[in-house]
Every structure is written in structure tokens, then in C-alpha cells.
Design a protein around this motif. Sequence first.
Motif, PDB file in Angstrom:
ATOM      1  N   PHE A 196       0.847  -1.186   0.000  1.00 24.93           N
ATOM      2  CA  PHE A 196       0.000   0.000   0.000  1.00 24.93           C
ATOM      3  C   PHE A 196       0.885   1.240   0.000  1.00 24.93           C
ATOM      4  N   MET A 197       0.455   2.289  -0.675  1.00 23.92           N
ATOM      5  CA  MET A 197       1.136   3.574  -0.578  1.00 23.92           C
ATOM      6  C   MET A 197       0.113   4.687  -0.754  1.00 23.92           C
ATOM      7  N   GLN A 198       0.383   5.807  -0.078  1.00 25.30           N
ATOM      8  CA  GLN A 198      -0.504   6.958  -0.195  1.00 25.30           C
ATOM      9  C   GLN A 198      -0.057   7.806  -1.380  1.00 25.30           C
ATOM     10  N   LEU A 199      -1.015   8.317  -2.130  1.00 23.19           N
ATOM     11  CA  LEU A 199      -0.724   9.102  -3.319  1.00 23.19           C
ATOM     12  C   LEU A 199      -0.939  10.582  -3.038  1.00 23.19           C
ATOM     13  N   ASN A 200      -0.024  11.410  -3.553  1.00 26.05           N
ATOM     14  CA  ASN A 200      -0.273  12.849  -3.537  1.00 26.05           C
ATOM     15  C   ASN A 200      -0.947  13.237  -4.847  1.00 26.05           C
ATOM     16  N   GLU A 201      -1.164  14.515  -5.058  1.00 28.13           N
ATOM     17  CA  GLU A 201      -1.906  14.951  -6.230  1.00 28.13           C
ATOM     18  C   GLU A 201      -1.168  14.613  -7.526  1.00 28.13           C
ATOM     19  N   VAL A 202       0.155  14.758  -7.524  1.00 30.55           N
ATOM     20  CA  VAL A 202       0.933  14.484  -8.736  1.00 30.55           C
ATOM     21  C   VAL A 202       0.891  13.001  -9.075  1.00 30.55           C
ATOM     22  N   SER A 203       1.176  12.142  -8.096  1.00 31.85           N
ATOM     23  CA  SER A 203       1.198  10.700  -8.368  1.00 31.85           C
ATOM     24  C   SER A 203      -0.191  10.186  -8.727  1.00 31.85           C
ATOM     25  N   ARG A 204      -1.226  10.736  -8.086  1.00 30.94           N
ATOM     26  CA  ARG A 204      -2.593  10.310  -8.421  1.00 30.94           C
ATOM     27  C   ARG A 204      -2.945  10.695  -9.859  1.00 30.94           C
ATOM     28  N   LEU A 205      -2.640  11.917 -10.226  1.00 30.72           N
ATOM     29  CA  LEU A 205      -2.924  12.365 -11.583  1.00 30.72           C
ATOM     30  C   LEU A 205      -2.138  11.566 -12.613  1.00 30.72           C
ATOM     31  N   LEU A 206      -0.867  11.325 -12.311  1.00 31.90           N
ATOM     32  CA  LEU A 206      -0.021  10.601 -13.255  1.00 31.90           C
ATOM     33  C   LEU A 206      -0.558   9.200 -13.506  1.00 31.90           C
ATOM     34  N   LEU A 207      -0.906   8.489 -12.462  1.00 27.73           N
ATOM     35  CA  LEU A 207      -1.429   7.138 -12.621  1.00 27.73           C
ATOM     36  C   LEU A 207      -2.768   7.146 -13.350  1.00 27.73           C
ATOM     37  N   SER A 208      -3.586   8.136 -13.054  1.00 29.12           N
ATOM     38  CA  SER A 208      -4.874   8.245 -13.735  1.00 29.12           C
ATOM     39  C   SER A 208      -4.685   8.481 -15.228  1.00 29.12           C
ATOM     40  N   LEU A 209      -3.762   9.353 -15.595  1.00 28.79           N
ATOM     41  CA  LEU A 209      -3.516   9.637 -17.008  1.00 28.79           C
ATOM     42  C   LEU A 209      -2.900   8.435 -17.715  1.00 28.79           C
ATOM     43  N   MET A 210      -2.041   7.690 -17.023  1.00 25.85           N
ATOM     44  CA  MET A 210      -1.467   6.469 -17.623  1.00 25.85           C
ATOM     45  C   MET A 210      -2.574   5.486 -18.004  1.00 25.85           C
ATOM     46  N   ALA A 211      -3.546   5.343 -17.109  1.00 25.39           N
ATOM     47  CA  ALA A 211      -4.646   4.417 -17.383  1.00 25.39           C
ATOM     48  C   ALA A 211      -5.522   4.916 -18.519  1.00 25.39           C
ATOM     49  N   GLU A 212      -5.722   6.233 -18.589  1.00 23.66           N
ATOM     50  CA  GLU A 212      -6.584   6.806 -19.624  1.00 23.66           C
ATOM     51  C   GLU A 212      -5.900   6.886 -20.981  1.00 23.66           C
ATOM     52  N   GLN A 213      -4.572   7.045 -20.980  1.00 21.74           N
ATOM     53  CA  GLN A 213      -3.833   7.278 -22.223  1.00 21.74           C
ATOM     54  C   GLN A 213      -2.658   6.292 -22.312  1.00 21.74           C
ATOM     55  N   PRO A 214      -2.935   5.021 -22.560  1.00 23.38           N
ATOM     56  CA  PRO A 214      -1.882   4.002 -22.542  1.00 23.38           C
ATOM     57  C   PRO A 214      -0.845   4.144 -23.659  1.00 23.38           C
ATOM     58  N   ALA A 215      -1.058   5.047 -24.606  1.00 25.32           N
ATOM     59  CA  ALA A 215      -0.079   5.240 -25.689  1.00 25.32           C
ATOM     60  C   ALA A 215       0.765   6.492 -25.496  1.00 25.32           C
ATOM     61  N   ALA A 216       0.590   7.212 -24.386  1.00 29.26           N
ATOM     62  CA  ALA A 216       1.341   8.452 -24.154  1.00 29.26           C
ATOM     63  C   ALA A 216       2.664   8.158 -23.468  1.00 29.26           C
ATOM     64  N   ASN A 217       3.705   8.907 -23.841  1.00 30.56           N
ATOM     65  CA  ASN A 217       4.993   8.725 -23.164  1.00 30.56           C
ATOM     66  C   ASN A 217       5.052   9.594 -21.911  1.00 30.56           C
ATOM     67  N   GLY A 218       6.138   9.449 -21.160  1.00 25.96           N
ATOM     68  CA  GLY A 218       6.240  10.125 -19.877  1.00 25.96           C
ATOM     69  C   GLY A 218       6.199  11.634 -19.977  1.00 25.96           C
ATOM     70  N   ILE A 219       6.878  12.190 -20.973  1.00 28.06           N
ATOM     71  CA  ILE A 219       6.878  13.647 -21.137  1.00 28.06           C
ATOM     72  C   ILE A 219       5.462  14.148 -21.397  1.00 28.06           C
ATOM     73  N   GLU A 220       4.743  13.466 -22.266  1.00 26.78           N
ATOM     74  CA  GLU A 220       3.371  13.873 -22.574  1.00 26.78           C
ATOM     75  C   GLU A 220       2.484  13.804 -21.330  1.00 26.78           C
ATOM     76  N   LEU A 221       2.655  12.756 -20.558  1.00 33.13           N
ATOM     77  CA  LEU A 221       1.840  12.592 -19.354  1.00 33.13           C
ATOM     78  C   LEU A 221       2.160  13.665 -18.319  1.00 33.13           C
ATOM     79  N   LEU A 222       3.443  13.898 -18.075  1.00 31.98           N
ATOM     80  CA  LEU A 222       3.835  14.863 -17.047  1.00 31.98           C
ATOM     81  C   LEU A 222       3.533  16.293 -17.475  1.00 31.98           C
ATOM     82  N   THR A 223       3.576  16.560 -18.757  1.00 29.37           N
ATOM     83  CA  THR A 223       3.177  17.884 -19.246  1.00 29.37           C
ATOM     84  C   THR A 223       1.717  18.151 -18.918  1.00 29.37           C
ATOM     85  N   GLN A 224       0.898  17.128 -19.077  1.00 27.59           N
ATOM     86  CA  GLN A 224      -0.517  17.277 -18.734  1.00 27.59           C
ATOM     87  C   GLN A 224      -0.704  17.440 -17.230  1.00 27.59           C
ATOM     88  N   VAL A 225       0.100  16.720 -16.437  1.00 31.67           N
ATOM     89  CA  VAL A 225       0.025  16.881 -14.983  1.00 31.67           C
ATOM     90  C   VAL A 225       0.336  18.319 -14.602  1.00 31.67           C
TER      91      VAL A 225
END
Length: 261
Positions: free
Chosen positions: A194-223
Motif C-alpha cells: 500500500f502507498m498513499q498518493l499525492n496529487e501528482v502521483s494520483r494524476l499521473l497514474l490516472s492519465l497512464m490508465a486513460e492514455q496508454p499510448a502516451a509517453n512520460g513527457i506527454e503525461l507529465l506535461t498534462q500533470v
Amino acid sequence: MTSANKPERLAGLQTAFAAHIRDPENVPAPPGVEDRRMQVYRELFFNNIAKFLSGNFPVLRSLYDTAGWTRLVRDFYTEHRAHTPLFPELPKEFLRYLQEGRAGRAGDPAFLLELAHYEWVELALSLDTRELQDVAVDGETDFLHGIPVLSPLAWPLSYRFPVHRISPDFQPAEPAQEASHLLVYRNRDDRVKFMQLNEVSRLLLSLMAEQPAANGIELLTQVAERIQHPDPDKVLEHGARLMSDLHARDVLLGTRASSSG
């Protein structure tokens, strides 16, 4: 009595037996059966269910005295109709009962359903038949330019109550001002963590699930855009370290080559 109606008589006896075992307070025992013998079955069946649920919902159990826990389990035992005969599925049936058959009953703690769900997730992940080694990834760990591959056994969860902190000494009556965002995952050693998520980690994981074809830069830019960070480069720097940490925890399993990379 003819042999033709013996199966019907047996079926009727079994139905009456089961109905009494399920709800002995309101349904009489089948006629002609000694109560001392029925008591053995009444205790055996109920105690097995109560013990199994206690083991799978230990925090929830710790909040009740013996009488209160017995009443809760008895309500489930009496009122719920399970959809499966499999014993390992019993905790899920208990969760279904709390959600659909019992929802909002007077006297129940406000966090009852959320705490039960949080405890059930650990069992669900431990029984999940998927294996991390079966997920296709390459050998690269450049999570900024590659496409991060999220483990199917990593479940981000959000609760109104801080379920990870609830104990006999901490039982909030009202939801917290901010939701609790948690990640529950199973690693390659088949341990549930188990781990607690902050706003950045929660958003990042959510975007990964929603956009499985996006790379890290694209995901973090959206964050960075979502949280309106004044320095997006800092988000990229922090995000790269975060993804490396998630990889070490087996939350990220590796990368896939990005077509835009």
C-alpha cells in the motif's frame, strides 16, 4: 409413501434445514430433529463464516465487541443471497451485502463500506491470477521518452474517509475535507503493498490508465497543466524520479517504445 415422492420429501427437508440454519431466530427447525443436534450445525455453519470474515476484515472486526460483530455477521448470513458457492469469494459477497443489501443502516459507522472495500482489495489482489511476468515490456527504463507500462495489479483508489488510518482509537464520524488517494498493488514477490498518493502521483497514474499510448513527457506535461505548476520542468524532473520509484515497486513494469519518441 411411494418412492416417487421421496426425492421431493428430501428436498423439502433440506430446504427447511437450510432455512433454519440461516435464520434460527425466525425459522423453526425441521420437525423430528433433536435440537441438540441442530445446535451443532447452527454453530458450525455460523462460526465458520464469522471466523473467515474476521480473518479477511481484521480492522473492521477490531471495531466491534463480540456481540456487535456477531450481529453484523448474522445479518449478512440471514439476509444475503450469495452468487457463488466458492468460499474465497465470501469476502466479496460480504462487500456486496454492505453495498446493496445493508447500505446506510442506522447504527453502522459512516465509513463501514469504504473500510470493508479497502480491506477486501488486499484479498482480491492476492487471488488475482494475472502474473506480472506475462506483461510485455522492453528492457528500457527511460520513462520520459518511452511509454510507461502500468501493472494490471496496481489499483489506484480514492475514499472519502482515511480508511488506512481507521482503528479502534480513530473512527471518524464525518468524511475528511479531502479524499484519501491510495495505491494498492501486488509486486513480483506476490506481496500486496500500500502507498498513499499525492496529487501528482494520483494524476499521473490516472492519465497512464486513460492514455496508454502516451509517453512520460506527454503525461507529465498534462500533470503540470492540471495542477497549474509555474515551472513545468520541475514537474518533469520530479516525475522522472517518481516513475523510477514506481518501477522499483513493480507498479511500473517497464516501457514500450513511443512512436513519437
